[in-house]
Design a protein around this motif. Structure first.
Motif, PDB file in Angstrom:
ATOM      1  N   SER A 146     -65.714  -5.961  15.821  1.00 25.29           N
ATOM      2  CA  SER A 146     -65.922  -5.693  17.245  1.00 25.29           C
ATOM      3  C   SER A 146     -64.697  -6.193  18.009  1.00 25.29           C
ATOM      4  O   SER A 146     -63.579  -6.087  17.515  1.00 25.29           O
ATOM      5  CB  SER A 146     -67.212  -6.378  17.719  1.00 25.29           C
ATOM      6  N   ALA A 147     -64.899  -6.729  19.205  1.00 28.31           N
ATOM      7  CA  ALA A 147     -63.783  -7.238  20.007  1.00 28.31           C
ATOM      8  C   ALA A 147     -63.107  -8.397  19.268  1.00 28.31           C
ATOM      9  O   ALA A 147     -63.729  -9.424  18.998  1.00 28.31           O
ATOM     10  CB  ALA A 147     -64.294  -7.697  21.368  1.00 28.31           C
ATOM     11  N   LYS A 148     -61.840  -8.209  18.945  1.00 25.91           N
ATOM     12  CA  LYS A 148     -61.158  -9.167  18.061  1.00 25.91           C
ATOM     13  C   LYS A 148     -61.023 -10.544  18.696  1.00 25.91           C
ATOM     14  O   LYS A 148     -61.098 -11.558  17.998  1.00 25.91           O
ATOM     15  CB  LYS A 148     -59.779  -8.638  17.659  1.00 25.91           C
ATOM     16  N   TYR A 151     -64.204 -12.826  18.100  1.00 20.58           N
ATOM     17  CA  TYR A 151     -64.655 -13.289  16.786  1.00 20.58           C
ATOM     18  C   TYR A 151     -64.921 -14.791  16.791  1.00 20.58           C
ATOM     19  O   TYR A 151     -65.938 -15.266  16.278  1.00 20.58           O
ATOM     20  CB  TYR A 151     -63.617 -12.979  15.715  1.00 20.58           C
ATOM     21  N   ILE A 152     -64.006 -15.557  17.364  1.00 17.69           N
ATOM     22  CA  ILE A 152     -64.139 -17.003  17.379  1.00 17.69           C
ATOM     23  C   ILE A 152     -65.307 -17.438  18.256  1.00 17.69           C
ATOM     24  O   ILE A 152     -65.915 -18.484  18.034  1.00 17.69           O
ATOM     25  CB  ILE A 152     -62.822 -17.676  17.837  1.00 17.69           C
ATOM     26  N   VAL A 153     -65.642 -16.626  19.254  1.00 22.43           N
ATOM     27  CA  VAL A 153     -66.773 -16.919  20.139  1.00 22.43           C
ATOM     28  C   VAL A 153     -68.092 -16.666  19.409  1.00 22.43           C
ATOM     29  O   VAL A 153     -69.050 -17.437  19.527  1.00 22.43           O
ATOM     30  CB  VAL A 153     -66.693 -16.071  21.419  1.00 22.43           C
ATOM     31  N   VAL A 169     -67.555 -11.074   6.444  1.00 19.95           N
ATOM     32  CA  VAL A 169     -66.322 -10.290   6.351  1.00 19.95           C
ATOM     33  C   VAL A 169     -65.912  -9.934   7.774  1.00 19.95           C
ATOM     34  O   VAL A 169     -66.699  -9.341   8.520  1.00 19.95           O
ATOM     35  CB  VAL A 169     -66.518  -9.013   5.513  1.00 19.95           C
ATOM     36  N   ILE A 170     -64.691 -10.293   8.138  1.00 20.94           N
ATOM     37  CA  ILE A 170     -64.186 -10.058   9.488  1.00 20.94           C
ATOM     38  C   ILE A 170     -62.998  -9.119   9.396  1.00 20.94           C
ATOM     39  O   ILE A 170     -62.024  -9.382   8.695  1.00 20.94           O
ATOM     40  CB  ILE A 170     -63.789 -11.385  10.163  1.00 20.94           C
ATOM     41  N   ASP A 171     -63.067  -8.014  10.135  1.00 20.62           N
ATOM     42  CA  ASP A 171     -62.102  -6.920   9.996  1.00 20.62           C
ATOM     43  C   ASP A 171     -60.972  -7.034  11.021  1.00 20.62           C
ATOM     44  O   ASP A 171     -61.134  -7.616  12.098  1.00 20.62           O
ATOM     45  CB  ASP A 171     -62.822  -5.585  10.175  1.00 20.62           C
ATOM     46  N   ASP A 172     -59.819  -6.455  10.664  1.00 21.43           N
ATOM     47  CA  ASP A 172     -58.677  -6.275  11.573  1.00 21.43           C
ATOM     48  C   ASP A 172     -58.118  -7.596  12.086  1.00 21.43           C
ATOM     49  O   ASP A 172     -57.873  -7.760  13.286  1.00 21.43           O
ATOM     50  CB  ASP A 172     -59.062  -5.384  12.761  1.00 21.43           C
ATOM     51  N   VAL A 173     -57.852  -8.525  11.184  1.00 20.87           N
ATOM     52  CA  VAL A 173     -57.402  -9.841  11.617  1.00 20.87           C
ATOM     53  C   VAL A 173     -55.884  -9.991  11.659  1.00 20.87           C
ATOM     54  O   VAL A 173     -55.377 -10.961  12.222  1.00 20.87           O
ATOM     55  CB  VAL A 173     -58.001 -10.953  10.728  1.00 20.87           C
ATOM     56  N   PHE A 174     -55.135  -9.053  11.089  1.00 21.81           N
ATOM     57  CA  PHE A 174     -53.680  -9.182  11.097  1.00 21.81           C
ATOM     58  C   PHE A 174     -53.043  -8.533  12.323  1.00 21.81           C
ATOM     59  O   PHE A 174     -51.913  -8.842  12.673  1.00 21.81           O
ATOM     60  CB  PHE A 174     -53.075  -8.564   9.834  1.00 21.81           C
ATOM     61  N   LEU A 200     -59.404 -18.456  15.436  1.00 22.51           N
ATOM     62  CA  LEU A 200     -60.282 -18.147  14.312  1.00 22.51           C
ATOM     63  C   LEU A 200     -59.700 -18.686  13.006  1.00 22.51           C
ATOM     64  O   LEU A 200     -60.411 -19.307  12.197  1.00 22.51           O
ATOM     65  CB  LEU A 200     -60.476 -16.634  14.220  1.00 22.51           C
ATOM     66  N   MET A 201     -58.415 -18.440  12.791  1.00 21.05           N
ATOM     67  CA  MET A 201     -57.776 -18.911  11.561  1.00 21.05           C
ATOM     68  C   MET A 201     -57.768 -20.433  11.491  1.00 21.05           C
ATOM     69  O   MET A 201     -58.048 -21.035  10.446  1.00 21.05           O
ATOM     70  CB  MET A 201     -56.348 -18.364  11.466  1.00 21.05           C
ATOM     71  N   LYS A 202     -57.464 -21.063  12.621  1.00 21.31           N
ATOM     72  CA  LYS A 202     -57.426 -22.522  12.652  1.00 21.31           C
ATOM     73  C   LYS A 202     -58.790 -23.120  12.364  1.00 21.31           C
ATOM     74  O   LYS A 202     -58.915 -24.153  11.694  1.00 21.31           O
ATOM     75  CB  LYS A 202     -56.907 -22.996  14.007  1.00 21.31           C
ATOM     76  N   ALA A 203     -59.839 -22.454  12.841  1.00 26.49           N
ATOM     77  CA  ALA A 203     -61.202 -22.963  12.679  1.00 26.49           C
ATOM     78  C   ALA A 203     -61.730 -22.801  11.264  1.00 26.49           C
ATOM     79  O   ALA A 203     -62.619 -23.550  10.846  1.00 26.49           O
ATOM     80  CB  ALA A 203     -62.132 -22.255  13.655  1.00 26.49           C
TER      81      ALA A 203
END
Length: 235
Positions: A146-148, A151-153, A169-174, A200-203
């Motif tokens: 969804s809204a990239k 994701y962290i929210v 599985v979380i899509d479109d992270v790059f 998100l990556m840090k968490a």
């Protein structure tokens, strides 16, 4: 000093994997879609609606057949392509999918009415940040597409409802490689997404309560496994 690999190394092993010719191979040599998913894929491409790419479709087939999930949560339904794919790959699973876009919801409802032959899918309309706290079921597989920047929210609420041992599985992270750049090199209109994905990556990536993996499929997948009942996300 070991000499074997320095003298006889296969230098192709050190080259980037996802080149255009490799991508073409993955997208054309793996099992192709049949109707109705093929028709939905064609419609999405015709109307410029983002859906998961063929290499991710093939990966989902494999992953879901191995995991055999019983309860799936999806955030970001769009036209229901990935929802119906998951229903096909996990025929025993109940699937809850969330979306707030009225146009996409109408299309998804029509597709589910036609193709959800086992009545596996429940579509909930609204913003995921409001809906997630109301969900009572536990899930063993979650797909976030969804809204990239959100994701962290969504992640803390998702983790609360994910069973121990469950997978996200979380899509479109790059974001086309933007994730690897300094923020000054990212277009201003994309910086909110960039910041959200960096958080998100840090968490997650070095979180002791999670096992994570980044996969270079399509625009990147972040895989997260919940290893304990209490997870503290890293700041």
């Amino acid at each position: 000093m070991v000499q074997t690999y320095s003298q006889k190394a296969n230098h192709n092993m050190r080259r980037p994997v996802v080149k255009e010719e490799v991508l073409h191979y993955m997208r054309t040599r793996q099992k192709q879609l049949d109707d109705p998913l093929k028709s939905l894929e064609d419609f999405a491409h015709q109307e410029n609606i983002p859906i998961i790419q063929p290499e991710v479709v093939a990966y989902f087939r494999f992953l879901l057949e191995v995991l055999n999930p019983q309860s799936i949560l999806e955030i970001g339904t769009a036209i229901g392509f990935s929802t119906l794919l998951m229903a096909d790959c996990a025929p025993q699973a109940s699937i809850t999918t969330i979306d707030r876009n009225e146009e996409m919801i109408a299309l998804a409802k029509d597709n589910f009415a036609r193709y959800d032959i086992r009545q596996q899918i429940e579509l909930i309309e609204g913003d995921a940040i409001n809906i997630l706290p109301t969900l009572e079921d536990g899930y063993d597989f979650v797909f976030m597409d969804s809204a990239k920047s959100k994701y962290i929210v969504f992640l803390p609420e998702v983790l609360q409802r994910l069973q121990v041992g469950g997978i996200i599985v979380i899509d479109d992270v790059f974001q086309g490689g933007d994730l690897t750049k300094p923020i000054q090199e990212v277009r201003r209109g994309q910086r909110t997404i960039y910041r959200g994905l960096q958080r998100l990556m840090k968490a997650t990536l070095n979180n002791p309560g999670l096992t994570t993996s980044l996969l270079p499929l399509s625009d990147g997948l972040l895989m997260v496994r919940k290893n304990s009942s209490e997870i503290t996300l890293l700041d």
